[in-house]
Design a protein around this motif. Structure first.
Motif, PDB file in Angstrom:
ATOM      1  N   ALA A  62     -33.902  94.690  10.479  1.00 58.14           N
ATOM      2  CA  ALA A  62     -33.813  96.012  11.104  1.00 58.14           C
ATOM      3  C   ALA A  62     -33.996  95.845  12.615  1.00 58.14           C
ATOM      4  CB  ALA A  62     -34.896  96.925  10.540  1.00 58.14           C
ATOM      5  N   PRO A  63     -33.398  96.733  13.413  1.00 61.50           N
ATOM      6  CA  PRO A  63     -33.602  96.651  14.861  1.00 61.50           C
ATOM      7  C   PRO A  63     -35.092  96.680  15.211  1.00 61.50           C
ATOM      8  CG  PRO A  63     -31.841  98.189  14.360  1.00 61.50           C
ATOM      9  CD  PRO A  63     -32.479  97.821  13.049  1.00 61.50           C
ATOM     10  N   ARG A  67     -36.087  91.332  15.146  1.00 65.50           N
ATOM     11  CA  ARG A  67     -34.641  91.100  15.246  1.00 65.50           C
ATOM     12  C   ARG A  67     -34.289  90.540  16.625  1.00 65.50           C
ATOM     13  NH1 ARG A  67     -29.708  95.218  13.687  1.00 65.50           N
ATOM     14  NH2 ARG A  67     -28.154  93.580  13.562  1.00 65.50           N
TER      15      ARG A  67
END
Length: 176
Positions: A62-63, A67
């Motif tokens: 996920a951002p 990440r």
């Protein structure tokens, strides 16, 4: 005077002897004796596999900070694969050149993302300094937002750049 003393020292002379010995009998790996057309594609594909693992891992996250770190690790792997491809061009020709070009495209997208990560950290620090000094941090926030949008654009561009770079034909043309 200090420089001349260092150049005349036993330590420096021992260093020169060690460099001469290394050049005379380098500790090469067994693959170094293989013909370049055989050894280089294998090395390039190994760098490609490292990059593929890192890109796929990063895209699955996920951002956020994790990440961002994974994308930076992928960028370093893309840079390594690109430079390996460029170094292989004299021996492998056009296939290595095409490989390096595709790795450069991935590296570029990942580099743009990393530039945004670094810029946002700096902008956040500047905003905090401004706020603590009683100044408005609004402009820093606007700039932060622009960098955040740039990072999002880079993350959106990555799957396309990766799809192009990871085409089977690119790897198959290396001769393996």
């Amino acid at each position: 005077a200090g420089t001349l003393a260092a150049l005349d020292s036993r330590r420096y002379l021992a260093l020169l002897d060690a460099v001469d010995a290394l050049l005379a009998a380098p500790p090469l790996r067994p693959a170094a004796s293989a013909p370049p057309a055989k050894a280089l594609p294998k090395a390039l594909l190994k760098d490609y596999a490292r990059l593929a693992t890192r890109v796929e891992h990063a895209l699955a996250l996920a951002p956020g900070q994790e990440r961002d770190r994974a994308l930076h690790a992928a960028r370093k792997a893309a840079k390594r694969a690109r430079y390996a491809g460029e170094a292989a061009v004299p021996a492998l020709g056009r296939p290595a050149q095409r490989f390096a070009k595709r790795m450069k495209a991935v590296q570029s997208v990942l580099g743009d993302h990393q530039d945004s990560v670094v810029a946002r950290e700096a902008l956040r620090a500047l905003a905090v300094q401004a706020h603590l000094a009683g100044e408005s941090a609004f402009t820093w926030g606007l700039l932060f937002g622009q960098e955040e949008a740039a990072a999002t654009d880079s993350e959106r561009a990555l799957p396309g750049a990766w799809a192009e770079a990871s085409r089977r034909r690119t790897r198959a043309s290396l001769g393996r």
